[in-house]
Motif scaffolding. Structure first.
Motif, short mmCIF file in Angstrom:
data_model
loop_
_atom_site.label_atom_id
_atom_site.label_comp_id
_atom_site.label_asym_id
_atom_site.label_seq_id
_atom_site.Cartn_x
_atom_site.Cartn_y
_atom_site.Cartn_z
N VAL A 1 0.83 -1.20 0.00
CA VAL A 1 0.00 0.00 0.00
C VAL A 1 0.87 1.26 0.00
O VAL A 1 0.50 2.28 -0.61
CB VAL A 1 -0.98 0.00 1.19
CG1 VAL A 1 -0.24 0.10 2.51
CG2 VAL A 1 -2.00 1.13 1.05
N TRP B 1 1.75 2.18 -3.53
CA TRP B 1 0.67 2.89 -4.21
C TRP B 1 0.67 4.36 -3.82
O TRP B 1 0.57 5.25 -4.68
CB TRP B 1 -0.68 2.26 -3.89
CG TRP B 1 -0.92 0.95 -4.58
CD1 TRP B 1 -0.78 -0.30 -4.05
CD2 TRP B 1 -1.37 0.75 -5.93
NE1 TRP B 1 -1.09 -1.26 -4.97
CE2 TRP B 1 -1.46 -0.64 -6.15
CE3 TRP B 1 -1.68 1.62 -6.96
CZ2 TRP B 1 -1.86 -1.18 -7.35
CZ3 TRP B 1 -2.09 1.09 -8.19
CH2 TRP B 1 -2.17 -0.30 -8.37
N ILE B 2 0.77 4.63 -2.53
CA ILE B 2 0.80 6.01 -2.05
C ILE B 2 1.98 6.76 -2.69
O ILE B 2 1.85 7.88 -3.17
CB ILE B 2 0.90 6.05 -0.52
CG1 ILE B 2 -0.32 5.38 0.11
CG2 ILE B 2 1.05 7.48 -0.01
CD1 ILE B 2 -0.11 4.97 1.56
N TYR C 1 1.55 7.59 -6.48
CA TYR C 1 0.67 8.73 -6.71
C TYR C 1 1.46 10.04 -6.57
O TYR C 1 1.34 10.95 -7.39
CB TYR C 1 -0.49 8.75 -5.71
CG TYR C 1 -1.39 7.54 -5.69
CD1 TYR C 1 -1.66 6.81 -6.86
CD2 TYR C 1 -1.98 7.12 -4.50
CE1 TYR C 1 -2.49 5.71 -6.82
CE2 TYR C 1 -2.82 6.02 -4.47
CZ TYR C 1 -3.07 5.31 -5.62
OH TYR C 1 -3.90 4.21 -5.58
N VAL D 1 -2.58 11.42 -0.90
CA VAL D 1 -3.36 10.96 0.25
C VAL D 1 -4.85 10.93 -0.11
O VAL D 1 -5.58 10.02 0.30
CB VAL D 1 -3.09 11.85 1.48
CG1 VAL D 1 -3.99 11.47 2.64
CG2 VAL D 1 -1.62 11.73 1.90
N ARG E 1 -6.04 10.30 -3.09
CA ARG E 1 -6.23 9.12 -3.95
C ARG E 1 -6.17 7.84 -3.13
O ARG E 1 -6.91 6.87 -3.41
CB ARG E 1 -5.14 9.13 -5.05
CG ARG E 1 -5.23 8.00 -6.05
CD ARG E 1 -6.49 8.05 -6.92
NE ARG E 1 -6.46 6.92 -7.83
CZ ARG E 1 -6.03 7.01 -9.10
NH1 ARG E 1 -5.63 8.17 -9.60
NH2 ARG E 1 -6.02 5.94 -9.87
N TYR E 2 -5.32 7.81 -2.11
CA TYR E 2 -5.29 6.67 -1.19
C TYR E 2 -6.66 6.48 -0.55
O TYR E 2 -7.17 5.36 -0.45
CB TYR E 2 -4.23 6.89 -0.11
CG TYR E 2 -4.42 6.04 1.13
CD1 TYR E 2 -4.06 4.69 1.14
CD2 TYR E 2 -5.01 6.57 2.27
CE1 TYR E 2 -4.27 3.90 2.27
CE2 TYR E 2 -5.22 5.79 3.40
CZ TYR E 2 -4.85 4.46 3.39
OH TYR E 2 -5.06 3.69 4.50
N TYR E 3 -7.26 7.57 -0.11
CA TYR E 3 -8.60 7.51 0.50
C TYR E 3 -9.61 6.89 -0.47
O TYR E 3 -10.36 5.98 -0.11
CB TYR E 3 -9.02 8.91 0.91
CG TYR E 3 -10.50 9.08 1.16
CD1 TYR E 3 -11.12 8.56 2.30
CD2 TYR E 3 -11.30 9.79 0.26
CE1 TYR E 3 -12.48 8.73 2.53
CE2 TYR E 3 -12.66 9.98 0.48
CZ TYR E 3 -13.24 9.44 1.60
OH TYR E 3 -14.60 9.61 1.83
N ASP F 1 -9.08 5.01 -3.15
CA ASP F 1 -8.74 3.67 -3.64
C ASP F 1 -8.71 2.60 -2.55
O ASP F 1 -8.92 1.41 -2.84
CB ASP F 1 -7.37 3.69 -4.33
CG ASP F 1 -7.41 4.40 -5.68
OD1 ASP F 1 -8.52 4.76 -6.13
OD2 ASP F 1 -6.34 4.59 -6.28
N PHE F 2 -8.48 3.00 -1.30
CA PHE F 2 -8.23 2.00 -0.26
C PHE F 2 -9.15 2.09 0.96
O PHE F 2 -9.14 1.17 1.79
CB PHE F 2 -6.77 2.08 0.21
CG PHE F 2 -5.78 1.61 -0.81
CD1 PHE F 2 -5.46 0.26 -0.92
CD2 PHE F 2 -5.19 2.51 -1.68
CE1 PHE F 2 -4.55 -0.17 -1.87
CE2 PHE F 2 -4.28 2.08 -2.64
CZ PHE F 2 -3.96 0.73 -2.74
N ILE G 1 -0.30 9.87 6.28
CA ILE G 1 -1.22 8.79 6.60
C ILE G 1 -0.86 8.17 7.95
O ILE G 1 -1.74 7.85 8.77
CB ILE G 1 -1.21 7.74 5.47
CG1 ILE G 1 -1.75 8.38 4.19
CG2 ILE G 1 -2.04 6.51 5.85
CD1 ILE G 1 -1.57 7.54 2.94
#
Length: 472
Positions: free
Chosen positions: A278, A281-282, A285, A314, A316-318, A320-321, A422
């Protein structure tokens, strides 16, 4: 002055909000000023002199190119990034420039944009003086004639600019950036005031910021504007993960986001995932955004270009995850982040040339941490705690770009800042909001640390990695 969410988040181009966006706006403002005074059509020569950090790292930050674009009437939010190289090449070849709304004049970038490596202007590390000559200009026989029009501007971080008079007046009232004034329902100028007002009104930080924004626009326009900002952030990620090649500037830095993205997509298809994936991924981005920024692409200042990847990563993390993520959550995320960014800017600085990278990456990480904590259900106290954790653990970070370019270490710093944000939000949400160091104390410490920091560590490329890399 009212500091809107759309002041904190502005669509522009890379590579720097203070060195590219600000000087472009200043040059354009100088031209518009003469247009209003009905003197523009008589201009025969223009000159821009850059001081302090704008001089020392202006070439790497494309400040000279930005000034040219501003003189032409281009603006950061409207200029086509793909057309810039051609526009600049034409002027270098013809030695002619058409002023926005005015005449075509002789203009030699090597002569008419001056990098002054002497003392900085007295107000701020990012200073520039615009000058114009009318009716015959300044010939070689007339080189000592003073300009007919002259104005000093400061680029004070995040794309904000001020004339010398505006800067002096604002400094006297401690309101260079401004925060929420008395004309809005919740005029908080510090985190302590923000928490007190939220407790009294029983409203979240996002709700208070929304109420303040609605004194200047209606709800539909506010939501549309927030959606536009997020769309620009997300588009920057999406474009960044498709681009390959070497970034401009001479360091031969290779874009990495696409290769990382492709590898993550391949792992996803074969259902392979480590627990720490994860973070990849962060990171991708953030890398995608800051590689776009380094390449002069379209980015959102958040709160600066050098730190533009953290808030989008951050967010996009929200999406997507995080379960139950929504665009309504993204709007609250941006509003909360902007509230924190406004407090930082009002009480310290978001300018790397003024306080080092703690003011850029540190501020962005605090904003993202607060926003994420808010939309994951945190109380106002937990949101403030998240921002404080992220800010505290960036204190002392220098701004030492290698070659004066927003590439090394800037691109990776955004990935690290996003992961820290995060982590900070998660730590805050595990507690009840009580903590030892208030956010206001962390912000004041950042301001003091920046004041004590040697100038060679504040975006001049005279210290740190900028000079030690070649010895390794």
């Amino acid at each position: 002055m009212f500091l809107s969410v759309f002041d904190i988040f502005k669509v522009g181009i890379g590579p720097s909000s203070s060195h590219t966006v600000g000087p472009m706006l200043a040059a354009a403002r100088f031209v518009r000023r003469m247009e209003r005074q009905d003197t523009l059509m008589t201009v025969t020569r223009m000159r821009a002199t850059l001081y302090g950090s704008l001089a020392f790292t202006g070439k790497g930050h494309a400040t000279d190119r930005a000034v040219i674009l501003g003189l032409m009437g281009e603006t950061p939010d409207a200029v086509d990034p793909d057309a810039v190289d051609g526009l600049i090449a034409d002027i270098a070849r013809t030695k002619r420039l058409k002023l926005g709304g005015g005449p075509e004049i002789d203009f030699d970038p090597d002569r008419d944009i001056v990098f002054d490596y002497g003392p900085a202007l007295p107000g701020h590390a990012n200073g520039m003086i615009m000058a114009a000559w009318m009716g015959g200009g300044e010939s070689s026989e007339d080189s000592d004639r003073p300009p007919d029009k002259e104005r000093a501007y400061y680029s004070i971080g995040g794309g904000f600019i001020a004339t010398d008079d505006e800067f002096a007046a604002a400094t006297e009232t401690a309101d260079v950036a401004g925060s929420e004034p008395e004309t809005v329902p919740y005029p908080f100028a510090s985190a302590a005031e923000m928490l007190a007002m939220g407790a009294q009104a029983k409203l979240s930080i996002a709700a208070m910021k929304r109420a303040n924004e609605l004194t200047h626009m209606n709800a539909a326009d506010l939501d549309a504007g927030l959606d536009r900002i997020w769309a620009a952030m997300n588009a920057c990620i999406e474009r960044g993960v498709t681009q390959e090649g070497i970034l401009p500037g001479g360091l031969n830095v290779k874009r990495r986001a696409k290769a990382i993205w492709d590898g993550l997509q391949a792992d996803k298809k074969r259902n392979f995932r480590l627990e720490h994936t994860v973070m990849d991924w962060i990171s991708v981005y953030a890398l995608a955004v800051n590689e776009e920024n380094a390449g002069g692409g379209r980015v959102v200042t958040a709160p600066t270009n050098g730190a533009a990847g953290i808030v989008p990563a951050v967010g996009r993390y929200y999406l997507d995850f995080c379960p139950d993520a929504s665009m309504a959550g993204i709007r609250d995320y941006l509003l909360t982040a902007a509230a924190i960014g406004g407090i930082v800017k009002s009480n310290a600085s978001i300018s790397g040339a003024e306080v080092g990278c703690q003011g850029e990456v540190g501020s962005a990480s605090a904003m993202a941490a607060a926003g994420l904590a808010a939309i994951l259900g945190g109380s106002n106290a937990q949101v403030e705690n998240a921002a404080e954790i992220a800010m505290e653990h960036h204190l002392g970070m220098t701004c030492d770009p290698v070659g004066g370019l927003v590439q090394v270490p800037c691109i990776e710093r955004n990935a690290m800042g996003a992961v820290k944000a995060i982590n900070a939000a998660s730590l805050a949400l595990k507690g009840d909001g009580t903590h030892f160091v208030p956010l206001d104390a962390a912000i004041e410490t950042m301001r003091q640390t920046g004041a004590d920091m040697h100038s060679k560590y504040k975006e001049t490329s005279e210290g740190g990695l900028a000079v030690n890399l070649t010895a390794c």
